[in-house]
Write an enzyme that holds these catalytic residues in place. Sequence first.
Site, PDB file in Angstrom:
ATOM      1  N   ASP A 132       0.811  -1.214   0.000  1.00 41.01           N
ATOM      2  CA  ASP A 132       0.000   0.000   0.000  1.00 41.01           C
ATOM      3  C   ASP A 132       0.848   1.269   0.000  1.00 41.01           C
ATOM      4  OD1 ASP A 132      -2.417   1.385   0.022  1.00 41.01           O
ATOM      5  OD2 ASP A 132      -2.427   1.557   2.200  1.00 41.01           O
ATOM      6  N   CYS A 168     -13.173   5.160   9.626  1.00 42.35           N
ATOM      7  CA  CYS A 168     -14.583   4.795   9.794  1.00 42.35           C
ATOM      8  C   CYS A 168     -14.733   3.326   9.406  1.00 42.35           C
ATOM      9  CB  CYS A 168     -15.469   5.666   8.905  1.00 42.35           C
ATOM     10  SG  CYS A 168     -17.237   5.293   9.001  1.00 42.35           S
ATOM     11  N   CYS A 225     -18.975   0.530   7.195  1.00 45.32           N
ATOM     12  CA  CYS A 225     -19.300  -0.326   6.052  1.00 45.32           C
ATOM     13  C   CYS A 225     -18.611  -1.680   6.145  1.00 45.32           C
ATOM     14  CB  CYS A 225     -18.972   0.373   4.735  1.00 45.32           C
ATOM     15  SG  CYS A 225     -17.224   0.791   4.508  1.00 45.32           S
ATOM     16  N   CYS A 243     -27.429  -7.947  -1.062  1.00 48.52           N
ATOM     17  CA  CYS A 243     -27.133  -7.249   0.198  1.00 48.52           C
ATOM     18  C   CYS A 243     -26.623  -5.831  -0.063  1.00 48.52           C
ATOM     19  CB  CYS A 243     -26.089  -8.024   0.998  1.00 48.52           C
ATOM     20  SG  CYS A 243     -25.601  -7.222   2.545  1.00 48.52           S
ATOM     21  N   CYS A 299     -23.645  -2.469   3.639  1.00 48.99           N
ATOM     22  CA  CYS A 299     -22.504  -1.559   3.687  1.00 48.99           C
ATOM     23  C   CYS A 299     -22.856  -0.198   3.098  1.00 48.99           C
ATOM     24  CB  CYS A 299     -21.298  -2.161   2.972  1.00 48.99           C
ATOM     25  SG  CYS A 299     -21.557  -2.536   1.230  1.00 48.99           S
ATOM     26  N   CYS A 334     -23.660   3.784   5.642  1.00 52.06           N
ATOM     27  CA  CYS A 334     -22.705   4.884   5.488  1.00 52.06           C
ATOM     28  C   CYS A 334     -23.306   6.192   6.008  1.00 52.06           C
ATOM     29  CB  CYS A 334     -22.293   5.056   4.030  1.00 52.06           C
ATOM     30  SG  CYS A 334     -21.106   6.404   3.795  1.00 52.06           S
TER      31      CYS A 334
END
Length: 379
Positions: free
Chosen positions: A140, A247, A250, A197, A200, A204
């Site tokens: 990353d 956060c 989700c 589904c 998520c 939010c």
Amino acid sequence: MNAVPTLPAQTLVAELRARATALGFDSFGIAAANARPDLPAKLDAALAAGWHGDMDWMAETAERRGSPNGMWPEAKSVILLGINYGPETDPLAILGEKSLGSISVYARNRDYHEIIKGKLKEIAGLLARRTAAEVKVFVDTAPLMEKPLAEAAGLGWQGKHTVLVSREFGSWLFLGAILTSAELPADAPHAESCGSCTRCLDICPTNAFPAPFQLEARRCLAYLTVEHKGPIPVEFRAPMGNRIYGCDDCLAVCPWNKFASISREARLRARPELERPALAELVQLDDARFRALFAGSPIKRIGLARFLRNALIAIGNSDDATLIPLVEARLDAGDALVRGAAVWALRRLAPARAAELSLAYRARESDSSVMGEWTGDIA
């Protein structure tokens, strides 16, 4: 000339997989470097829409980011590895305790970059010794799109929240990648398995998903509390609640999480002091104490000013009048980012007190954004 394994390919892959497991990796897969020719067009569309916000580095590296071969033309294969960082408790439970700060699960302990990179280098070294191939390791920190490549390598699929979802570990996987000039047998890609589904998307707090599988970073609290350098836009401050870094909403509601176990990697487990930190303590940090508390943590990278900005917004959402003196103490902060957040918090918690102090503070305020916080003239 491409490197050729000196062992039978399946034997080599089995050895690499076994070594990865021994090092603590929970997922392992291989994709061809050119497995996702669709990525450049998708990336260009997202950048054209401005969804990357002020993460200018995404646009600056777009040509390389769109494909592993754009970054390294000699790459033939990508090994994707994942470490489960599933939490021990529900990370959303703290959102109801407004005088505490909510820190994203991934940031509650050591920086995962430091933990994973050494392990990746060990596996890459084994591959290089067995094949004489060139190898490059990424966690990353380079323009490599790990999540779609991990989908191509069979580790899971990108869910409607754009995060990789695994049948075994839900939404809780740290990813690392090894590019190599060796041509290795690829695993089958994982089919998208979200079905109908939308949990998520529905949870939010800032409606950051314009459509399933699309994320508008400028509306995402993970982006706003970590990457965004300026004041938190007004429309997102109340929805931010007590989220002071990242956060998890989700991720935490994904039904596939029911299969995720607690991380086998002890160093990825939360430090107790970061699971339920009191806003009253966090807002009093100076630079030295901030650096000491978050030593080895990704939180340290955002710096004290942005962290205090986040803590003050959370205090403004706390309904806790006992925190008012701590807010007032930050009205004279040296950084305008902190002063502005303190003004907003004071106006939320004690509007009469804010009105009482406004004239005196405005008379000596030189920053237009902070002046706007005092007057309410903010976008």
